[in-house]
Each structure stands twice: as structure tokens, then as C-alpha cells.
Design a protein around this motif. Structure first.
Motif, PDB file in Angstrom:
ATOM      1  N   ILE A 131       0.870  -1.183   0.000  1.00  0.00           N
ATOM      2  CA  ILE A 131       0.000   0.000   0.000  1.00  0.00           C
ATOM      3  C   ILE A 131       0.901   1.225   0.000  1.00  0.00           C
ATOM      4  O   ILE A 131       1.890   1.269   0.733  1.00  0.00           O
ATOM      5  N   MET A 132       0.575   2.169  -0.870  1.00  0.00           N
ATOM      6  CA  MET A 132       1.314   3.429  -0.913  1.00  0.00           C
ATOM      7  C   MET A 132       0.358   4.567  -0.603  1.00  0.00           C
ATOM      8  O   MET A 132      -0.790   4.552  -1.026  1.00  0.00           O
ATOM      9  N   GLN A 133       0.858   5.515   0.171  1.00  0.00           N
ATOM     10  CA  GLN A 133       0.117   6.763   0.324  1.00  0.00           C
ATOM     11  C   GLN A 133       1.108   7.915   0.169  1.00  0.00           C
ATOM     12  O   GLN A 133       2.246   7.828   0.658  1.00  0.00           O
ATOM     13  N   HIS A 134       0.678   8.946  -0.506  1.00  0.00           N
ATOM     14  CA  HIS A 134       1.544  10.103  -0.779  1.00  0.00           C
ATOM     15  C   HIS A 134       2.893   9.659  -1.355  1.00  0.00           C
ATOM     16  O   HIS A 134       3.953  10.204  -1.019  1.00  0.00           O
ATOM     17  N   GLY A 135       2.851   8.614  -2.196  1.00  0.00           N
ATOM     18  CA  GLY A 135       4.064   8.188  -2.894  1.00  0.00           C
ATOM     19  C   GLY A 135       5.026   7.345  -2.070  1.00  0.00           C
ATOM     20  O   GLY A 135       6.095   6.986  -2.558  1.00  0.00           O
ATOM     21  N   LYS A 136       4.660   7.027  -0.836  1.00  0.00           N
ATOM     22  CA  LYS A 136       5.543   6.203   0.004  1.00  0.00           C
ATOM     23  C   LYS A 136       4.898   4.866   0.310  1.00  0.00           C
ATOM     24  O   LYS A 136       3.682   4.781   0.488  1.00  0.00           O
ATOM     25  N   ILE A 137       5.728   3.851   0.439  1.00  0.00           N
ATOM     26  CA  ILE A 137       5.203   2.559   0.886  1.00  0.00           C
ATOM     27  C   ILE A 137       4.834   2.665   2.364  1.00  0.00           C
ATOM     28  O   ILE A 137       5.676   3.009   3.198  1.00  0.00           O
ATOM     29  N   ASP A 399      -7.012   5.090  -5.125  1.00  0.00           N
ATOM     30  CA  ASP A 399      -7.970   5.983  -4.483  1.00  0.00           C
ATOM     31  C   ASP A 399      -7.391   7.399  -4.499  1.00  0.00           C
ATOM     32  O   ASP A 399      -6.562   7.758  -3.659  1.00  0.00           O
ATOM     33  N   PRO A 400      -7.831   8.215  -5.463  1.00  0.00           N
ATOM     34  CA  PRO A 400      -7.241   9.554  -5.605  1.00  0.00           C
ATOM     35  C   PRO A 400      -7.537  10.439  -4.395  1.00  0.00           C
ATOM     36  O   PRO A 400      -6.721  11.279  -4.044  1.00  0.00           O
ATOM     37  N   LYS A 401      -8.681  10.245  -3.766  1.00  0.00           N
ATOM     38  CA  LYS A 401      -9.068  11.151  -2.688  1.00  0.00           C
ATOM     39  C   LYS A 401      -8.077  11.089  -1.522  1.00  0.00           C
ATOM     40  O   LYS A 401      -7.718  12.112  -0.953  1.00  0.00           O
ATOM     41  N   VAL A 402      -7.635   9.871  -1.178  1.00  0.00           N
ATOM     42  CA  VAL A 402      -6.684   9.776  -0.066  1.00  0.00           C
ATOM     43  C   VAL A 402      -5.267   9.538  -0.578  1.00  0.00           C
ATOM     44  O   VAL A 402      -4.379   9.208   0.208  1.00  0.00           O
ATOM     45  N   ASP A 403      -5.070   9.708  -1.886  1.00  0.00           N
ATOM     46  CA  ASP A 403      -3.734   9.618  -2.492  1.00  0.00           C
ATOM     47  C   ASP A 403      -3.093   8.261  -2.187  1.00  0.00           C
ATOM     48  O   ASP A 403      -1.943   8.175  -1.757  1.00  0.00           O
ATOM     49  N   MET A 404      -3.874   7.222  -2.438  1.00  0.00           N
ATOM     50  CA  MET A 404      -3.480   5.870  -2.033  1.00  0.00           C
ATOM     51  C   MET A 404      -3.519   4.881  -3.204  1.00  0.00           C
ATOM     52  O   MET A 404      -4.402   4.951  -4.057  1.00  0.00           O
ATOM     53  N   LYS A 433     -10.506   4.929   4.183  1.00  0.00           N
ATOM     54  CA  LYS A 433     -11.135   5.746   5.225  1.00  0.00           C
ATOM     55  C   LYS A 433     -10.162   5.963   6.380  1.00  0.00           C
ATOM     56  O   LYS A 433     -10.062   7.057   6.938  1.00  0.00           O
ATOM     57  N   PHE A 434      -9.489   4.901   6.745  1.00  0.00           N
ATOM     58  CA  PHE A 434      -8.501   4.988   7.834  1.00  0.00           C
ATOM     59  C   PHE A 434      -7.411   6.010   7.499  1.00  0.00           C
ATOM     60  O   PHE A 434      -6.934   6.740   8.364  1.00  0.00           O
ATOM     61  N   LEU A 435      -7.036   6.047   6.227  1.00  0.00           N
ATOM     62  CA  LEU A 435      -5.931   6.923   5.814  1.00  0.00           C
ATOM     63  C   LEU A 435      -6.381   8.359   5.542  1.00  0.00           C
ATOM     64  O   LEU A 435      -5.544   9.248   5.370  1.00  0.00           O
ATOM     65  N   GLN A 436      -7.695   8.529   5.470  1.00  0.00           N
ATOM     66  CA  GLN A 436      -8.221   9.850   5.129  1.00  0.00           C
ATOM     67  C   GLN A 436      -7.715  10.905   6.125  1.00  0.00           C
ATOM     68  O   GLN A 436      -7.767  10.710   7.326  1.00  0.00           O
ATOM     69  N   GLY A 437      -7.215  11.991   5.564  1.00  0.00           N
ATOM     70  CA  GLY A 437      -6.722  13.067   6.426  1.00  0.00           C
ATOM     71  C   GLY A 437      -5.310  12.828   6.928  1.00  0.00           C
ATOM     72  O   GLY A 437      -4.698  13.678   7.549  1.00  0.00           O
ATOM     73  N   LYS A 438      -4.775  11.621   6.619  1.00  0.00           N
ATOM     74  CA  LYS A 438      -3.392  11.330   7.060  1.00  0.00           C
ATOM     75  C   LYS A 438      -2.424  11.706   5.955  1.00  0.00           C
ATOM     76  O   LYS A 438      -2.770  11.933   4.827  1.00  0.00           O
TER      77      LYS A 438
END
Lengths: 438, 438
Positions: A131-137, A399-404, A433-438
Motif C-alpha cells: 500500500i502506498m500513500q503520498h508516494g511512500k510505501i 484511491d485519488p481522494k486519499v492519495d493511495m 477511510k482509515f488513511l483519510q486526512g493522514k
């Protein structure tokens, strides 16, 4: 060789969510831990024990539980063509793990009791997840036979790769999606594809007489599989001997453009168009356009038919982290490492989705409100998520909304994603959802 | 499928300098430029023209001139197993080209007129050549289908790779070369190898009833090829179905330890021992011990038989520069990038050579004074040069005196190195002389 078994082998690779495979009574399978392919010892030993050897020609390599080993070793069973990552250094993915993800809870579709993300991975027989968020694993796990340095079968994620190349070439002006297929491939003039537009092929709204009913020994899917099987044709075989020989035989059934019909052959037609307009095999196009451009760490590869044509509908294999890089590239509007690799307009085209009305006629009760565009699945959920999906549990979920981006390889005993979706679709969204706002 | 042709396919990979192939009247072949595989268009197009498609099953992929394309695309014709380079960055080879090498002159064996190094590369149908001196690339060329990012068939250089792993494991204490083969592989107790020592296998002084007479349809080489062929066995086939099933059938003919007898099966027996003592497939051993340790830039791969066993006698493929890295590692007494990768004692063992007396009985009139040790060819020339050699012109030539490594891939129409040697052996030495003192 058991001739009857051969089409089965490739047939397994060919479809996703075939309605005929859905909702049958669930046979009892070993669970993910019991079927761990390393513990089971598939193909290990010199020689392996007789009951741990599996073969391509009889399809045994692709039967559960051996499939849990084979999906990470497809090259050992068949001829392949390489997709070079080039010779530059890989661009490392930075990593900042969030162990809490394992405990994210959700309720599987059709069930009443919540389970954790970690438990869900066992349910779907995951072989590897990033799983990646904001370009990081932020999450990375390997199970069973998969390792970071191995490629895994991507199954029908292959189609989304083909579709991505297709829309790239369209935005670069090499393909006009409003033109008829026969404009590019005159050999298809008398087939169902002759009066279909490239767009209809890319969105799978062609009306094809092409049955993927696995229970029917005369279904077209078997003829397609036999044509594409790289083994020598059996004595007396007089059918088409390659994908390119098969595709012109596909006949029309209805009116193009009205209904979504998930048929693998569309992806192979698009692959043909890509090869024709570039003058290069699709493996080379993919290497030049993407694989050698974004710091991939492994070469990728395609299964090929008997004349060396890559199986653009289902034969692609890649590393797990490279699949994450691919997903990130799409999420990031085609930009990687500061460079525009895929035109933004191509990503926009994917994300705007296809006709929901046409999709509704495709028969996917679990995928209400979705659509299909450029060979990507568009969820139209509140986060604007879209995905690439392959049988036995392969996925790129964006998921574009949470950048994931979630990427997962798996070897679920059941081919159809209808078996995975109850444990996957709500799981992806719960993590989002868990990552939202993170 | 043309069954009779199948053994031919692998047969071609199996031998080097088979006396039966030597010194026959030279057929007229297209020359290197005329047979350029890219210009000829093998397997290019969607689909390729019918007369430019070649197949594994009938051996056409391995026939000249198509072989000029196939040797750089073996994976497209057969199942393979990967040798991972790991995930670290490649260690670049520094480069300082010496264009004068092209003009180095020498007189081919048996001829009276001198030719240049550059001309000699055309004579041997070179696909790629790298020369290193003092650890730097001083010469690098690619011809035809080969590119830096492609692997090329190494043919019997595979044996030297197997031999190198064998002597490494011996020096690490995992293999006792004085022990009988049957100590490690009880399955071979009743075969010719049962009372041969590991050393005799490694130096090919086993006395085997194993004919590599290609003109004889009942020659053992065909049975070996049929056993190792990865295609499904034809109906009615009741012979051995894998290398491991074949090797126990090899019978003895004479006394071990007396004469050099160049038989591919020795390398496969050594490969079996390596797999047995490590508990791992040889591809994994090679990756762990060398390929992931010295900054290779490409994964390598082996052809496999029907149960996934790597062909340790001839099925290895690697990149040209990686072959240069391998040669440099051997030249450098097992050290790469400051680390001892292969014990120096293992390299010493190779370089001390085998019995010249035994070698003389092996029947290589062009290779007077040579010997064979750990599956390397020791020239015993004034420079102490030694080499790995494969059919159709593959070579790693190491000259310790001038600190030079020459590596070459080729696709000579003639398999036997007897066709290459007159243009190669004096050429290597002429370049060495040119570099002396530099």
C-alpha cells in the motif's frame, strides 16, 4: 499430453468475474496457511517428489494448491518475452510503515461479522500486498512463494496495461479511437471487430459472439485458448494457430456500443493495434514507454503464443513493487520522478470512466454503479477509486481522494473475483477511510 | 509436431567440438552481414511473414540463419528459470575504448594471409564482444540481434559456470571431490557415474558409453535431448522424462580417470550434486553465490526440462557485460568490488589445469597441449590463458599475463568451435600481445 486439459490452462488466465463461474456452491479448499506453497514443497528437490511436480501441458501447474507456487514462477512453465526495465538504476520507493493497517476492521459483503485487514489477506490467499500513500510505501507484505525479486502473474491486470498503452498512443496521435478497428487491422474487416471502433474495443462495448462459459466444451474461450497455447498443435488440429489467426474468426452478436461485455479478445485486438501502429511487439512498446522510464526494479514479461505474440489479454507478469510504481504513476496523473511519462489527458480519459448504462448490462451485481474505460474498472465511489483486476485476486486499486494505491498479488483457489470482492472491495475502502486526512 | 526434429533442437546446444562435426566439407552460408537477423526480420511484424516465423518444436529456431536471432531470444522459445541479480544497483564497468584493437592483425590457423581483428568478428558471426584489461572495458561491440539489455545463449559456457560453482562448494567444504558421485547421488550408483569420483566428473575423465555422434539416430545424445526436452513427451514415448531420469541410464565404457572425454552429461551430474548438497536449484545457488554478489546488470536464466531442472550442461543465458564481469571475477582470483566472492583456492584449482596426458586422448588436434579442469579449458600457452567455450562461437577467454578478458557471443552457422578456432585462438593471442605492457 491430455489435450482436453490444455485449453483449461490458458482459459484460467483469460477471464475475470465470468458470470458462469459465480455463486456456485463453494468447494472446501485448504486455507491460506495450509496451502502455503513453500511448506507444501512444490517443485522443490532434485528431483521434487512425484506428487510435488506439476506440468503446463495438463494444466496441473494452474490447479489449486499448486497455483500458489506457479503464479510466482510462470516462466518455468512456458515461453515468454521480456519487458526490459532498461539498464539504469531502480528508483527506490521510500518507506514509512503503518502497522496499524493490519488492525483496520471492515465487514465483508454479505457477512455480519467484522474482520481485520490482516485477516482478509488470508481469506483472499494474498501472495503479496503493497500500500502506498503520498508516494511512500506504508504497507508491504509477502506470503508463500512470492519474493521482492520475483515476478507474479498479473492475469487480467494485463488488460489495463494494454489499455493504458492504447490511450497513451491515442493521446500521442498514433491511434484515433473513433476509427474502425479495420482501419488499423484490415485482417479483422470480416470479423466482429470490422465495424467496431477502437473506442468500443477499449471499453469492451463490442457485441461479440464469444462465449466464456467454462462449462461448455464448445465455448469460444477454449478455441481461443487452443490457438494461443504455445505448445505444438496436436495432430489433426486444424484451428487457428495463434492469437492473430484466431481474432479474425470472432463473429458479431448484436450491436456494438450498447452493452459492456467483458471479453478478453478485445484486449488482444487492442494489443494487435498497438503492435501494428508502432511496428513493434507490445513488450517492446511497454518497455520503451513505461518500464524503462520510471525506475522499475525488475524486468517484466509476457507469456507468448506459438509465434511469439504476447498475450495482451492476460499474460503479463511483474514484480509487486513495480506494480506499485505503475499504480503510483497512474495515480500521479502520469508523472514519475518529476517527468510526465503518460500524458495527463490519457489518465483523465481513464478516470472519467465509461458508460454506466452500458456497464449495467454487463452483469456484475457486486459492482453496482461501476463503469469500464480504457480497460480499467471505475468504481464511481465517493473517493473516485478505480482499479485493474485479475482472476485469482490480482489488483491495482487507486484511491485519488486519499492519495493511495493498493496493489495485491494473490492465488485464490477460485478464479472469479466474485470470490475475492466481498473481502476486498470493503477492505480497500476501509483502509482508505482509515488513511483519510493522514 | 515433427518428433524427429525435437532432439535436434537440444542436441545443438549440447556439444562443443564434437569430432563428428569437424572438418566436413564447408557448406556455403550467408556471411555475417548477409545473415544479419534484424535485416532479415526474424519474428518481426504482427504477425511476422510466414517465412520469418520459426518454432522450437521443429528445431527451425535453431537453424542458420534464424539462429542469429534466436540465440538472443531463447526465452521466447522455451520455459526457463531465472537467476536473479538481486535488487541492488549494478556496479558499472568503467570504459576506456582502444579503437586500435580493430586493426590488430593475425594469420588464421591454416591460412597464409593475415586478417584484422575486426574482420575476424565477421568470420565467426560475432553477436557481441567485450574486451577488458585491468578491469576496464577497452572494447565493446554489438551486432545483429544482441543488445546490452538482452541475454544471449552461453551454450557450453554453462559447463564452466557449473564447474565454478562445483569447485567453490568444494573449497567451502560442501563437496569432497575425492568422493564417489554415488556418495552424493545414490540414484547414480548403478550408472557409469557410480564409481566415478566427483573430480573425474569435474574434469570429464569419466569413461562413458555416451555417443555424441550426431549422424547416428541411435546416438545417446538424442536420448538425452529427448529426456531433457521441456515439451510434453510424444504419445508412446517410454524413455526417461527428465535429466534426472536420464542420467542413471548412462553406462560405463572403459576406466575412469584415464582420458578426457568431453560429454555434456558430466556437467549435468555435477549440477545434480550441487542441487543436492545445497538443497536448492542451481539457478538459486548461482544467484546467491555470484549473480547477486558482483553488481550484475541483468538477471540471467537457464532453460529447464519438463520438471523444471536447469540444463546445467548447456542451458545458461546471460548479458554480454555480465559475462565480462564473470570473466573478470575469475581473472581477479575471485575478488569483485573488493570482496572475495569465490575462494582464491577455487580459482587456483581451475588455473592449475587438468591432466595434459588425459586431454591428449580426447581428440582435439587444434588444442595441442591444452587440458580441462573444473569444466574450464586450460590452454597452457605462454600467457597461461584459459577459457570457457560454447558451440556456435561463445567464449570467455582469460589471459592473466596481460590482465585481459575477452568475452564473445556469436551465432556461427557451424556449431563446432573447430569452425571458429582458426579465426579465434590466434586472434585472442594477437590482441593479448598487442596489449602486453599496456
Amino acid at each position: 499430453m491430455k489435450q482436453s486439459a490444455i485449453p483449461f490452462v490458458l482459459g484460467g488466465l483469460l477471464t475475470l468475474c465470468s458470470s458462469s463461474l459465480k455463486a456456485q456452491e463453494k468447494p472446501k479448499y485448504l486455507d491460506a496457511k495450509e496451502s502455503d506453497p513453500i511448506k507444501m514443497g512444490w517443485m522443490q528437490g532434485s528431483p521434487p517428489p512425484a506428487d510435488r511436480i506439476v506440468y503446463f501441458e495438463d494444466g496441473s501447474f494452474f490447479q489449486f494448491p499448486a497455483i500458489r507456487w506457479s503464479t510466482a514462477h510462470m516462466r518455468q512453465f512456458m515461453p515468454t518475452t521480456n519487458v526490459s526495465r532498461g539498464l539504469a538504476n531502480a528508483v527506490p520507493l521510500s518507506k514509512s510503515l503503518r502497522k496499524e493497517i493490519d488492525q483496520v476492521k471492515f465487514t465483508p459483503l454479505g457477512e455480519s461479522k467484522a474482520i481485520t485487514w490482516e485477516e482478509s489477506l488470508q481469506k483472499v490467499y494474498a501472495d503479496g500486498v503493497v500500500i502506498m500513500q503520498h508516494g511512500k510505501i506504508i504497507y508491504e507484505k509477502y506470503y508463500g512463494a512470492l519474493k521482492p525479486e520475483l515476478q507474479h502473474a498479473a492475469m487480467s491486470i494485463t488488460k489495463s496495461v494494454t489499455g493504458t498503452l492504447g490511450i497513451m498512443l491515442a493521446k500521442e496521435g498514433l491511434i484515433d479511437t473513433t476509427k474502425l478497428v479495420s482501419h488499423y487491422i484490415p485482417e479483422l474487416a470480416n470479423s466482429a471487430f470490422g465495424d467496431a471502433t477502437v473506442r468500443q474495443v477499449m471499453d469492451m462495448t463490442t457485441a461479440l459472439k464469444f462465449s466464456e462459459d467454462y462449462a461448455d466444451p464448445n465455448a469460444d474461450i477454449w478455441k481461443f485458448s487452443a490457438a494461443g497455447n504455445p505448445l505444438p498443435k496436436p495432430k489433426g488440429y486444424d484451428g487457428p494457430k495463434s492469437y492473430y489467426e484466431y481474432l479474425p474468426t470472432v463473429q458479431k452478436n448484436g450491436t456494438h456500443g450498447e452493452a459492456f461485455g467483458y471479453k478478453t479478445v478485445n484486449a488482444d485486438v487492442l494489443g494487435w493495434i498497438i503492435a501494428r501502429v508502432t511496428g513493434k511487439p507490445i513488450a517492446e512498446v511497454l518497455s520503451e514507454k513505461i518500464w524503462s522510464k520510471i525506475g522499475m526494479e525488475l524486468d517484466a514479461y509476457y507469456a507468448v503464443d506459438g509465434i511469439g505474440t504476447a498475450f495482451a489479454g492476460g499474460g503479463f507478469n511483474m514484480g509487486l513493487r513495480d506494480m506499485a510504481r505503475l499504480g503510483q504513476l497512474i495515480l500521479n496523473n502520469g508523472v514519475a520522478n518529476g517527468k510526465q511519462i503518460i500524458p495527463k489527458s490519457a489518465i483523465d480519459d481513464i478516470r472519467k470512466g465509461g458508460s454506466k448504462k452500458a456497464f449495467e448490462k454487463g452483469g456484475y451485481p457486486l459492482l453496482k454503479g461501476w463503469s469500464y474505460r480504457d480497460m480499467w474498472w471505475i468504481t464511481n465511489n465517493e473517493h473516485g477509486a478505480f482499479c485493474a483486476r485479475g482472476v485469482h485476486g490480482q489488483v491495482i486499486y487507486i484511491d485519488p481522494k486519499v492519495d493511495m494505491v493498493i496493489v495485491r498479488f494473490a492465488s485464490n483457489p477460485v478464479a472469479s473475483n466474485a470470490a475475492n470482492d466481498p473481502y476486498s472491495l470493503p477492505a480497500y475502502h476501509a483502509v482508505a477511510k482509515f488513511l483519510q486526512g493522514k
